[in-house]
Enzyme design. Structure first.
Site, PDB file in Angstrom:
ATOM      1  N   ASN A   1       0.737  -1.300   0.120  1.00  0.00           N
ATOM      2  CA  ASN A   1      -0.160  -0.011  -0.173  1.00  0.00           C
ATOM      3  C   ASN A   1       1.025   1.262  -0.186  1.00  0.00           C
ATOM      4  O   ASN A   1       1.800   1.387   0.588  1.00  0.00           O
ATOM      5  CB  ASN A   1      -1.098  -0.006   1.226  1.00  0.00           C
ATOM      6  CG  ASN A   1      -0.341  -0.486   2.585  1.00  0.00           C
ATOM      7  OD1 ASN A   1       0.355  -0.881   2.571  1.00  0.00           O
ATOM      8  ND2 ASN A   1      -1.182   0.287   3.617  1.00  0.00           N
TER       9      ASN A   1
ATOM     10  N   GLU B   1       0.367   5.253   0.508  1.00  0.00           N
ATOM     11  CA  GLU B   1      -0.436   6.304   1.229  1.00  0.00           C
ATOM     12  C   GLU B   1      -0.078   7.676   0.769  1.00  0.00           C
ATOM     13  O   GLU B   1       0.831   7.960   0.146  1.00  0.00           O
ATOM     14  CB  GLU B   1      -0.469   6.165   2.791  1.00  0.00           C
ATOM     15  CG  GLU B   1      -0.955   4.683   3.148  1.00  0.00           C
ATOM     16  CD  GLU B   1      -1.276   4.545   4.632  1.00  0.00           C
ATOM     17  OE1 GLU B   1      -0.896   5.484   5.397  1.00  0.00           O
ATOM     18  OE2 GLU B   1      -1.953   3.701   5.013  1.00  0.00           O
TER      19      GLU B   1
ATOM     20  N   TYR C   1      -5.511  11.703   1.567  1.00  0.00           N
ATOM     21  CA  TYR C   1      -5.826  10.285   1.987  1.00  0.00           C
ATOM     22  C   TYR C   1      -6.401   9.418   0.593  1.00  0.00           C
ATOM     23  O   TYR C   1      -5.943   8.438   0.251  1.00  0.00           O
ATOM     24  CB  TYR C   1      -6.756  10.171   2.869  1.00  0.00           C
ATOM     25  CG  TYR C   1      -6.214  10.210   4.400  1.00  0.00           C
ATOM     26  CD1 TYR C   1      -4.790  10.831   4.458  1.00  0.00           C
ATOM     27  CD2 TYR C   1      -6.913  10.156   5.597  1.00  0.00           C
ATOM     28  CE1 TYR C   1      -4.199  11.241   5.743  1.00  0.00           C
ATOM     29  CE2 TYR C   1      -6.285  10.210   6.856  1.00  0.00           C
ATOM     30  CZ  TYR C   1      -5.043  11.006   6.839  1.00  0.00           C
ATOM     31  OH  TYR C   1      -4.593  11.254   8.022  1.00  0.00           O
TER      32      TYR C   1
ATOM     33  N   CYS D   1      -4.360   0.772  -2.493  1.00  0.00           N
ATOM     34  CA  CYS D   1      -4.133  -0.666  -1.511  1.00  0.00           C
ATOM     35  C   CYS D   1      -3.213  -1.122  -2.252  1.00  0.00           C
ATOM     36  O   CYS D   1      -2.802  -1.269  -3.391  1.00  0.00           O
ATOM     37  CB  CYS D   1      -5.412  -1.464  -1.675  1.00  0.00           C
ATOM     38  SG  CYS D   1      -6.750  -0.646  -0.740  1.00  0.00           S
TER      39      CYS D   1
ATOM     40  N   GLU E   1      -3.086  -4.336  -2.802  1.00  0.00           N
ATOM     41  CA  GLU E   1      -3.730  -5.452  -3.889  1.00  0.00           C
ATOM     42  C   GLU E   1      -3.947  -4.642  -5.169  1.00  0.00           C
ATOM     43  O   GLU E   1      -3.419  -5.310  -6.497  1.00  0.00           O
ATOM     44  CB  GLU E   1      -5.099  -5.990  -3.580  1.00  0.00           C
ATOM     45  CG  GLU E   1      -5.068  -6.736  -2.324  1.00  0.00           C
ATOM     46  CD  GLU E   1      -5.387  -5.872  -1.000  1.00  0.00           C
ATOM     47  OE1 GLU E   1      -4.830  -4.948  -1.192  1.00  0.00           O
ATOM     48  OE2 GLU E   1      -6.010  -6.420  -0.161  1.00  0.00           O
TER      49      GLU E   1
ATOM     50  N   CYS F   1     -10.568  -4.625   0.227  1.00  0.00           N
ATOM     51  CA  CYS F   1     -11.547  -3.787   0.305  1.00  0.00           C
ATOM     52  C   CYS F   1     -12.317  -3.982  -1.038  1.00  0.00           C
ATOM     53  O   CYS F   1     -12.142  -4.792  -2.095  1.00  0.00           O
ATOM     54  CB  CYS F   1     -10.945  -2.559   0.459  1.00  0.00           C
ATOM     55  SG  CYS F   1     -10.591  -1.828  -1.094  1.00  0.00           S
TER      56      CYS F   1
ATOM     57  N   CYS G   1     -10.668  -3.176  -4.451  1.00  0.00           N
ATOM     58  CA  CYS G   1      -9.889  -4.049  -4.822  1.00  0.00           C
ATOM     59  C   CYS G   1     -10.778  -5.525  -5.311  1.00  0.00           C
ATOM     60  O   CYS G   1     -10.251  -5.926  -6.292  1.00  0.00           O
ATOM     61  CB  CYS G   1      -8.857  -4.552  -3.777  1.00  0.00           C
ATOM     62  SG  CYS G   1      -7.599  -3.151  -3.493  1.00  0.00           S
TER      63      CYS G   1
HETATM   64  N1  THU Z   1      -5.273  -1.712   2.431  1.00  0.00           N
HETATM   65  C1  THU Z   1      -4.954  -2.494   1.615  1.00  0.00           C
HETATM   66  O1  THU Z   1      -3.583  -1.958   1.147  1.00  0.00           O
HETATM   67  N2  THU Z   1      -5.318  -3.369   1.220  1.00  0.00           N
HETATM   68  C2  THU Z   1      -6.588  -3.960   2.053  1.00  0.00           C
HETATM   69  O2  THU Z   1      -7.094  -4.895   1.586  1.00  0.00           O
HETATM   70  C3  THU Z   1      -7.115  -2.964   3.121  1.00  0.00           C
HETATM   71  C4  THU Z   1      -6.394  -1.746   3.265  1.00  0.00           C
HETATM   72  C5  THU Z   1      -4.614  -0.421   3.018  1.00  0.00           C
HETATM   73  C6  THU Z   1      -5.037   0.885   2.743  1.00  0.00           C
HETATM   74  C7  THU Z   1      -4.371   2.083   3.494  1.00  0.00           C
HETATM   75  O3  THU Z   1      -3.287   2.384   3.116  1.00  0.00           O
HETATM   76  C8  THU Z   1      -4.250   1.110   4.892  1.00  0.00           C
HETATM   77  O4  THU Z   1      -4.389  -0.058   4.474  1.00  0.00           O
HETATM   78  C9  THU Z   1      -5.181   1.455   5.882  1.00  0.00           C
HETATM   79  O5  THU Z   1      -6.540   1.137   5.457  1.00  0.00           O
END
Ligand code: THU
Length: 164
Positions: free
Chosen positions: A62, A64, A68, A73, A75, A112, A115
């Site tokens: 991920n 960031e 935000y 993510c 995935e 999520c 994804c």
């Molecule tokens: N996140 C992912 O990379 N994959 C997931 O399946 C759930 C959430 C990340 C997004 C963000 O950077 C952090 O986790 C918190 O939500």
């Protein structure tokens, strides 16, 4: 009104060591990808690894952003990376895991909705199912054998077409 009941199958493994060999190997790549995640805001590091039908493995984590919603993510980073490099290869499986800087993750990480939608698009396009293997730091490891198990009643490209 009819009440319909949708069921889905999920494999539960006591630990990564109980996984089939190919899944275990893919999960090891996902684990390694965690360390390079950019997570100054959530401190929640996710790693994903994708195996293509030619055996190639692509990883992502991920990323960031101070704005935000601009982050992405793990995935989707891995999926877009893999498909941008190998658009004609089939995705066989994706392994996902995570680590938090602040607490122990006791449940398998579940992708999520955004994804899942991206996975669904590629699965439909390639006409073969994508396996998803999910793990936390502790607790059972979960696996499903098709994105349909993760996203029933999914929106798909056919719905954009006029029906006579
Ligand atoms: N996140 C992912 O990379 N994959 C997931 O399946 C759930 C959430 C990340 C997004 C963000 O950077 C952090 O986790 C918190 O939500």
């Amino acid at each position: 009104m009819k009440l319909k009941n949708i069921q889905f199958n999920i494999e539960e493994y006591d630990s990564v060591n109980a996984l089939p060999q190919a899944d275990l190997r893919l999960m090891e790549y996902a684990e390694k990808a965690i360390s390079k995640a950019y997570t100054p805001y959530s401190h929640y590091r996710v790693g994903a690894a994708i195996r293509l039908s030619n055996g190639e493995i692509f990883t992502g984590n991920n990323q960031e952003n101070a704005a935000y919603p601009s982050g992405l993510c793990a995935e989707r980073v891995a999926l877009f990376y893999a498909k941008s490099q190998q658009p004609d290869e089939t995705i066989e499986a994706i392994a996902i895991t995570a680590r938090s800087d602040d607490f122990i993750i006791r449940e398998a990480v579940s992708p999520c909705g955004g994804c899942r939608q991206v996975m669904a698009e590629y699965q439909i396009q390639q006409s073969s199912p994508i396996r998803v293997i999910m793990k936390g730091e502790k607790g059972p490891v979960l696996a499903i054998n098709s994105i349909e198990e993760l996203l029933p009643l999914m929106f798909h490209a056919e719905e954009l077409k006029r029906k006579t």
